[in-house]
Design an enzyme around this catalytic site. Structure first.
Site, PDB file in Angstrom:
ATOM      1  N   GLY A 220      58.350  46.995  55.348  1.00 63.30           N
ATOM      2  CA  GLY A 220      57.893  47.896  56.408  1.00 63.30           C
ATOM      3  C   GLY A 220      58.951  48.902  56.791  1.00 63.30           C
ATOM      4  N   GLY A 221      59.677  49.418  55.798  1.00 63.39           N
ATOM      5  CA  GLY A 221      60.528  50.590  56.042  1.00 63.39           C
ATOM      6  C   GLY A 221      59.666  51.832  55.913  1.00 63.39           C
ATOM      7  N   LEU A 222      60.288  52.967  55.726  1.00 58.87           N
ATOM      8  CA  LEU A 222      59.515  54.213  55.677  1.00 58.87           C
ATOM      9  C   LEU A 222      58.454  54.180  54.584  1.00 58.87           C
ATOM     10  CD1 LEU A 222      62.318  56.827  56.309  1.00 58.87           C
ATOM     11  CD2 LEU A 222      60.302  56.398  57.732  1.00 58.87           C
ATOM     12  N   ALA A 223      58.826  53.696  53.409  1.00 58.78           N
ATOM     13  CA  ALA A 223      57.885  53.710  52.289  1.00 58.78           C
ATOM     14  C   ALA A 223      56.703  52.782  52.562  1.00 58.78           C
ATOM     15  CB  ALA A 223      58.597  53.306  51.003  1.00 58.78           C
TER      16      ALA A 223
ATOM     17  N   SER B 213      77.487  60.161  58.458  1.00 60.45           N
ATOM     18  CA  SER B 213      76.516  60.943  57.695  1.00 60.45           C
ATOM     19  C   SER B 213      77.083  62.233  57.120  1.00 60.45           C
ATOM     20  CB  SER B 213      75.340  61.259  58.604  1.00 60.45           C
ATOM     21  OG  SER B 213      74.550  62.270  58.057  1.00 60.45           O
TER      22      SER B 213
ATOM     23  N   ARG C 171      77.293  63.965  46.453  1.00 62.41           N
ATOM     24  CA  ARG C 171      78.059  62.761  46.809  1.00 62.41           C
ATOM     25  C   ARG C 171      78.893  62.204  45.674  1.00 62.41           C
ATOM     26  NH1 ARG C 171      73.263  60.196  50.496  1.00 62.41           N
ATOM     27  NH2 ARG C 171      73.573  61.721  52.149  1.00 62.41           N
TER      28      ARG C 171
ATOM     29  N   GLU D 152      62.901  53.338  48.028  1.00 58.48           N
ATOM     30  CA  GLU D 152      64.181  53.119  47.356  1.00 58.48           C
ATOM     31  C   GLU D 152      64.076  52.080  46.241  1.00 58.48           C
ATOM     32  OE1 GLU D 152      67.578  52.751  49.965  1.00 58.48           O
ATOM     33  OE2 GLU D 152      68.882  52.087  48.333  1.00 58.48           O
TER      34      GLU D 152
ATOM     35  N   LEU E 276      64.645  59.867  52.412  1.00 58.80           N
ATOM     36  CA  LEU E 276      63.592  59.714  53.414  1.00 58.80           C
ATOM     37  C   LEU E 276      62.334  60.403  52.907  1.00 58.80           C
ATOM     38  CD1 LEU E 276      65.589  60.322  56.723  1.00 58.80           C
ATOM     39  CD2 LEU E 276      65.150  58.201  55.506  1.00 58.80           C
TER      40      LEU E 276
HETATM   41  C1  LIG Z   1      73.479  54.376  56.694  1.00 64.39           C
HETATM   42  C2  LIG Z   1      72.440  55.094  55.883  1.00 64.39           C
HETATM   43  C3  LIG Z   1      72.091  56.400  56.205  1.00 64.39           C
HETATM   44  C4  LIG Z   1      71.129  57.085  55.465  1.00 64.39           C
HETATM   45  N1  LIG Z   1      70.816  58.365  55.812  1.00 64.39           N
HETATM   46  C5  LIG Z   1      69.869  59.027  55.105  1.00 64.39           C
HETATM   47  C6  LIG Z   1      69.494  60.354  55.460  1.00 64.39           C
HETATM   48  O1  LIG Z   1      70.014  60.946  56.405  1.00 64.39           O
HETATM   49  N2  LIG Z   1      68.547  60.966  54.736  1.00 64.39           N
HETATM   50  C7  LIG Z   1      67.928  60.357  53.682  1.00 64.39           C
HETATM   51  O2  LIG Z   1      67.059  60.967  53.091  1.00 64.39           O
HETATM   52  N3  LIG Z   1      68.253  59.094  53.349  1.00 64.39           N
HETATM   53  C8  LIG Z   1      69.208  58.417  54.019  1.00 64.39           C
HETATM   54  N4  LIG Z   1      69.537  57.130  53.653  1.00 64.39           N
HETATM   55  C9  LIG Z   1      68.755  56.427  52.627  1.00 64.39           C
HETATM   56  C10 LIG Z   1      67.446  55.913  53.227  1.00 64.39           C
HETATM   57  O3  LIG Z   1      67.673  55.490  54.545  1.00 64.39           O
HETATM   58  C11 LIG Z   1      66.848  54.749  52.473  1.00 64.39           C
HETATM   59  O4  LIG Z   1      66.825  55.024  51.119  1.00 64.39           O
HETATM   60  C12 LIG Z   1      65.429  54.483  52.946  1.00 64.39           C
HETATM   61  O5  LIG Z   1      65.403  54.304  54.332  1.00 64.39           O
HETATM   62  C13 LIG Z   1      64.809  53.306  52.255  1.00 64.39           C
HETATM   63  O6  LIG Z   1      63.542  53.077  52.808  1.00 64.39           O
HETATM   64  P1  LIG Z   1      62.551  52.029  52.183  1.00 64.39           P
HETATM   65  O7  LIG Z   1      61.287  52.142  52.946  1.00 64.39           O
HETATM   66  O8  LIG Z   1      62.491  52.199  50.721  1.00 64.39           O
HETATM   67  O9  LIG Z   1      63.229  50.614  52.427  1.00 64.39           O
HETATM   68  P2  LIG Z   1      63.837  49.915  53.741  1.00 64.39           P
HETATM   69  O10 LIG Z   1      63.830  50.772  54.931  1.00 64.39           O
HETATM   70  O11 LIG Z   1      65.110  49.311  53.313  1.00 64.39           O
HETATM   71  O12 LIG Z   1      62.787  48.775  54.045  1.00 64.39           O
HETATM   72  C14 LIG Z   1      62.677  47.642  53.242  1.00 64.39           C
HETATM   73  C15 LIG Z   1      61.632  46.735  53.841  1.00 64.39           C
HETATM   74  O13 LIG Z   1      61.403  45.647  52.969  1.00 64.39           O
HETATM   75  C16 LIG Z   1      61.483  44.438  53.668  1.00 64.39           C
HETATM   76  N5  LIG Z   1      61.925  43.421  52.719  1.00 64.39           N
HETATM   77  C17 LIG Z   1      63.022  43.436  51.934  1.00 64.39           C
HETATM   78  N6  LIG Z   1      63.063  42.311  51.182  1.00 64.39           N
HETATM   79  C18 LIG Z   1      61.969  41.590  51.504  1.00 64.39           C
HETATM   80  C19 LIG Z   1      61.443  40.336  51.068  1.00 64.39           C
HETATM   81  N7  LIG Z   1      62.056  39.601  50.147  1.00 64.39           N
HETATM   82  N8  LIG Z   1      60.313  39.908  51.632  1.00 64.39           N
HETATM   83  C20 LIG Z   1      59.669  40.638  52.595  1.00 64.39           C
HETATM   84  N9  LIG Z   1      60.120  41.826  53.011  1.00 64.39           N
HETATM   85  C21 LIG Z   1      61.253  42.296  52.483  1.00 64.39           C
HETATM   86  C22 LIG Z   1      62.420  44.696  54.800  1.00 64.39           C
HETATM   87  O14 LIG Z   1      62.210  43.797  55.848  1.00 64.39           O
HETATM   88  C23 LIG Z   1      62.024  46.113  55.171  1.00 64.39           C
HETATM   89  O15 LIG Z   1      60.911  46.090  56.014  1.00 64.39           O
HETATM   90  C24 LIG Z   1      70.525  56.450  54.372  1.00 64.39           C
HETATM   91  C25 LIG Z   1      70.875  55.143  54.041  1.00 64.39           C
HETATM   92  C26 LIG Z   1      71.849  54.471  54.770  1.00 64.39           C
HETATM   93  C27 LIG Z   1      72.281  53.122  54.341  1.00 64.39           C
END
Ligand SMILES: Cc1cc2nc3c(=O)[nH]c(=O)nc-3n(C[C@H](O)[C@H](O)[C@H](O)COP(=O)(O)OP(=O)(O)OC[C@H]3O[C@@H](n4cnc5c(N)ncnc54)[C@H](O)[C@@H]3O)c2cc1C
Ligand code: SF4
Ligand code: SF4
Ligand code: FES
Lengths: 642, 275
Positions: A18-21, A258, A315, A420, A436
């Site tokens: 439940g991240g952005l994706a 950042s 980077r 990601e 993002l």
């Molecule tokens: C400090 C920091 C700053 C950043 N700043 C930027 C920025 O300014 N601009 C930009 O574009 N990108 C930025 N990024 C990158 C970006 O934040 C991430 O790539 C992005 O948020 C990933 O989102 P996601 O939805 O893929 O995964 P996540 O947000 O990591 O969500 C993963 C989800 O999966 C769940 N999950 C994981 N494993 C399991 C499991 N085994 N069982 C059940 N659930 C699970 C977690 O609970 C969570 O809900 C930054 C990254 C970091 C670390």
């Protein structure tokens, strides 16, 4: 313990993460009328995406009138990624980007505003145009909350069921090789269940924890992706790990400062002395207060070496430059740090535009970046690699086919990967503020593909399959828990995890080489052998975090193998992957995706290479206008160029 | 060239500081209905330490100061940079995020007391179940009712001042500090009673946030109805504890006052319109 869910024939979709994706995907799928079961190890609102600080990229009217366009955004992203991406998905994403921003704006994201009330923009790495939208320095948090709120709205209507504090353990694949559900465990009651679904979307984020300390949240261990890989999903470009140039070290994690700090005018420098030949060398008086150091003794090495991009080079390049400066003995106080200086920007400006990160620095370092230059060093940050996924390109390659059922599906039909956790969009190096975008884009664009896939596969609903399809997977996970809790070995999983992180960081981050990677693989064998002899300090069946960690460690070891072996096989330097024994980019042999498949007999990965679709922009030298003059550090190769 | 130092840049750990340590006194409980007990652990000082780093070290070697081997402490965390709200605990008697509790050399030899939040049922040790806090967001319909995700143009223009007002409200990370500190917010373990119990400062502030948004205001009346009912804004006793503990410095008392006024106007309007 073995209960079963979902027995009517309404199709259901499971979203894991439940991240952005995951949230964007959930909104899209729900909106199209399918119910979603949303799984997350933490309450979704606390997902790692909240950490994102800097912003989100999209072409906008101001930039457009200065010559920027969606095509430029596409080209920059591919150039930034050293041409390793499949280009049609990048083309689609960058052309969709303005819509993504508009939608988030409609959802109420408090984007920073100009005096007229338009969305404000900032500069970010790898671009000469202002095309990054932001909400203070907590952009990810703000985008997350907007999507979380929309999901809560669907939850209130009964269209989303959340399984928070549940851990995904494996995908369930039926006898036709199609994904029909997941096995998951309630992390409080420790109950393990099989859940049926007509499609499963993995949106589980990155794998920073494999490297021990990183800028990631504690949940980012890559275990969910590794579990798909171990059960038959391919993994792409695992060796491409982004090390962010500017983090602050801590005992538990590396906290990011950042790229927006540089986008807003922050300057990177080290105290140094300019020699007669115009080259810079270490300053003898290392311990001086930086505020007392005169301009003439400050080496703004990025600005000097990259006059065009200056502090906002991508980077991979900034990281290698900082690393080299420190290896050349020019780090602050001779250590592994350089200054990131914001003091000239003024307190008011900083608090308005960068408050989130200023506060992090104040809280964790105890100094005020408005007064004193920050001390920073590179830290593991992002995984360009991830689960291998496919897509349908338009005939002219300019984008993906909207609603195609294979949009970001893995090689296992019915199993998707968004955000990601997949390997698309960013190639060999991700540009700041594109992650993002790719996460939300995946959810919105590819979510429709999931809906169409489910509609098309009506003849075989998960709910109608025999129980036996689900029982095997469930029993296997129960057996694994039994095995772990019964183990009587002498090894401590936390210590193995720490050693794994140290080894991965040492062997496979900023600078790699064949011999070093071989050594790391040997080390990995040793860690695997020790892992087989662990025992838990908590064997109970109530909220056992020790068990959850130990289980994930096994998956992290599998993923580490993918990262190391991919790096070893890729005998070239490209983007974030830099090898001292192959310092040049080699398009003839390696303009290819690294594909890792799990070999169950050895527990190791098998690596093959696969062509990438580069039909829109031809690969060109990637220099970012680097000058060769004057710079002492220029003797070291930095941007791998063809 | 050695690469071993790449991200372990934590500088200058002197060997003498390794002998100094900090003591964590932790309230433990194996699960709902299980007895509570205190256990203390010593953790050697090192640069960049915070409470989470100490708990991680204890997990790796769970031995108390009495030399007794025990189970690792259970706790919640996520971002480790005070932006996810997961790691809220009561530290030295004060509710706060444990990840941003930085431990430095000057604290050598001191004892830090760590307890779980008291307004929520303990799951185990320092981990509590804050579901009620999220339920409150549903109660006040804390969202903008958009038509859908199709491309329908941008959102409304907004002045920088209005953005600044909304932004700070929108940084609420649902951490629960304001609720732990509030004398009016009583522990309620029965979900059936949540919707009649005090919603809490965070939800009042979220109601204000969405009423301030042009499209969000479409649900204004529904939000004010919810806040007029039992457990709404009138349950606030104006003790102002909430605003003092909010880590994001959200002007909660301003939000509460604004919602109080809005509810009054709303109910007068309703009265005259005979609804
Ligand atoms: C400090 C920091 C700053 C950043 N700043 C930027 C920025 O300014 N601009 C930009 O574009 N990108 C930025 N990024 C990158 C970006 O934040 C991430 O790539 C992005 O948020 C990933 O989102 P996601 O939805 O893929 O995964 P996540 O947000 O990591 O969500 C993963 C989800 O999966 C769940 N999950 C994981 N494993 C399991 C499991 N085994 N069982 C059940 N659930 C699970 C977690 O609970 C969570 O809900 C930054 C990254 C970091 C670390
Ligand atoms: S002002 Fe109201 S909400 Fe805040 S602490 Fe006091 S009673 Fe609770
Ligand atoms: S209002 Fe402040 S204290 Fe309350 S939950 Fe939100 S961030 Fe935490
Ligand atoms: S771990 Fe996220 S706020 Fe402390």
């Amino acid at each position: 313990m073995s209960t079963m869910s979902g027995s009517n024939t309404t199709p259901r979709v499971i979203v894991v993460g439940g991240g952005l994706a995951g949230l964007a995907g959930t909104v899209r799928i729900c909106e199209s009328g399918l119910p979603v079961d949303l799984f997350s190890v933490v309450p979704v609102k606390r997902s790692h995406s909240v950490c994102a600080q800097g912003g989100i990229n999209a072409c906008n009217e101001v930039a457009r009138q200065q010559g920027y366009s969606e095509y430029e955004h596409f080209d920059e992203t591919v150039y930034g990624g050293d041409f390793l991406q499949h280009q049609p998905p990048v083309y689609e994403m960058t052309h969709w980007a303005p819509r993504v921003i508009d939608l988030l704006d409609r959802m109420g994201v408090p984007f920073n505003r100009t005096s007229e009330g338009q969305r404000d923009l900032r500069l970010f790495g790898g671009s000469l145009y202002k095309r990054t939208h932001f909400a203070g320095a907590t952009t990810g948090q703000q985008l997350m909350y907007a999507l979380d709120e929309q999901v809560r709205r669907y939850e209130a209507e009964g269209r989303v069921t959340k399984y928070e504090h549940w851990e995904f353990l494996r995908p369930i694949v039926d006898d036709q090789g199609v994904c029909k559900g997941v096995v998951a465990q309630d992390l409080r009651t420790m109950q393990i269940r099989a859940f049926r679904a007509d499609a499963v979307v993995m949106a589980t984020g990155g794998c920073g924890l494999v490297f021990g300390k990183s800028t990631n949240s504690v949940m980012c261990n890559g275990a969910a992706a590794a579990r798909c890989y171990v059960h038959g999903a391919k993994y792409g470009n695992g060796e491409f790990i982004q090390v962010h140039p500017t983090a602050i070290p801590g005992a538990d994690k590396l906290r990011l400062m950042s790229e927006s700090a540089r986008g807003e005018g922050g300057r990177v420098w080290v105290p140094a002395i300019k020699g007669g030949d115009g080259g810079w060398g270490p300053h003898p008086d290392a311990a001086r207060d930086p505020r007392q150091i005169p301009e003439s003794e400050r080496y703004y090495f990025l600005e000097e070496r990259y006059p065009k991009y200056g502090n906002i080079v991508p980077r991979d390049i900034a990281t290698r430059e900082i690393f080299n400066i420190c290896m050349d003995g020019m780090g602050v106080m001779g250590g592994n740090m350089v200054y990131l200086d914001l003091t000239h920007l003024g307190r008011e400006y900083l608090e308005r535009k960068l408050l989130g990160i200023i506060e992090i620095y104040r809280k964790f370092v105890g100094e005020d970046p408005a007064e004193v230059p920050m001390r920073i060093f590179p830290g593991v940050h992002y995984s360009m690699g991830g689960l291998w996924t496919t897509y349908s390109a338009k005939d002219d390659l300019r984008g993906m086919v909207a609603g195609a059922p294979d949009s970001m599906t893995t090689n296992i039909p019915g199993l998707y990967a968004f955000g990601e956790v997949n390997y698309q969009y960013h190639g060999a190096n991700r540009l700041g503020a594109n992650a993002l975008l790719s996460c939300i884009f995946d959810g919105l664009f590819c979510g429709l593909g999931v809906v169409n896939y489910v509609r098309d596969s009506a003849e075989r609903r998960a709910a109608d399959l025999p129980q036996s399809v689900f029982d095997g997977a469930l029993k296997a996970e129960e057996a694994l828990v039994q095995k772990l809790t019964a183990a009587q070995g002498s090894e401590n999983p936390y210590l193995i995890g720490r050693e794994l992180g140290d080894e991965m960081t040492a062997a496979s981050t900023v600078v790699k080489s064949g011999p070093r990677l071989e050594k790391a693989l040997a080390r990995l064998d040793e860690l695997r052998a020790r892992y087989a002899k662990i025992s838990l300090s908590d064997t109970g069946m109530w909220t056992n975090q020790n068990l959850s960690y130990a289980r994930a460690l096994g998956d992290m070891l599998a993923l580490a193998d993918v990262v190391l072996r991919g790096g070893l096989e890729r005998k070239e330097s490209r983007g974030a992957h830099y090898r001292t024994d192959y310092t040049e980019r080699d398009d003839a042999n390696f303009l290819k995706t690294t594909v890792a498949e799990h070999d169950a007999s050895t527990g190791k990965s098998r690596i093959t290479f696969e062509d990438v679709e580069t039909g829109l922009v031809k690969p060109r030298a990637r220099t970012y206008g680097k000058t060769e003059s004057g710079a002492a550090g220029a003797k070291k190769p930095v941007g791998a160029t063809a | 060239m050695t690469t071993a130092t790449t991200t372990n840049g934590a500088p200058h750990a002197t060997s003498s500081s390794a002998k100094k340590s900090i003591r964590l006194r932790i309230k433990r409980c194996d699960g709902p209905g299980k007895p509570e007990q205190w256990q203390s652990f010593d953790v050697p000082l090192e640069p960049g330490l915070n409470i989470i780093a100490c708990l991680q070290k204890i997990a790796a070697n769970p031995v108390t100061v009495n030399g007794e081997r025990t189970t690792p402490v259970v706790w919640d965390s996520g971002c480790l940079e005070e932006v996810c709200g997961a790691c809220t605990m009561v530290v030295n008697g004060k509710v706060r995020q444990s990840c941003s509790f930085v431990i430095d050399e000057s604290m050598a030899g001191q004892e830090i007391t760590i307890e779980p939040m008291t307004k929520y049922p303990v799951v185990r040790d320092l981990s509590v179940d804050r579901s009620r806090l999220f339920r409150a967001l549903e109660r006040v319909k804390a969202w903008v009712p958009i038509d859908g995700t199709h491309h329908l143009g941008s959102g409304p223009l907004e002045s920088p001042d209005d953005q600044a007002t909304r932004y700070v409200l929108s940084t609420c990370m649902s951490c629960g500090c304001c609720l732990e500190a509030c004398p009016q917010y009583q522990r309620e373990d029965d979900p059936a009673k949540w919707d009649q119990s005090f919603v809490g400062a965070h939800a009042l502030s979220q109601a204000r946030l969405f009423n301030l948004h042009k499209t969000g205001a479409a649900l204004k009346d529904q939000r004010l109805d919810a806040l007029s009912d039992a457990g709404g804004v009138n349950d606030c006793g104006n003790a102002q504890n909430c605003v003092k503990v909010c880590p994001k410095e959200i002007p909660l008392t301003e939000s509460i006052a604004a919602m109080g006024r809005a509810v009054t106007v709303h109910n007068i309007k309703k009265f005259f319109m005979g609804r």
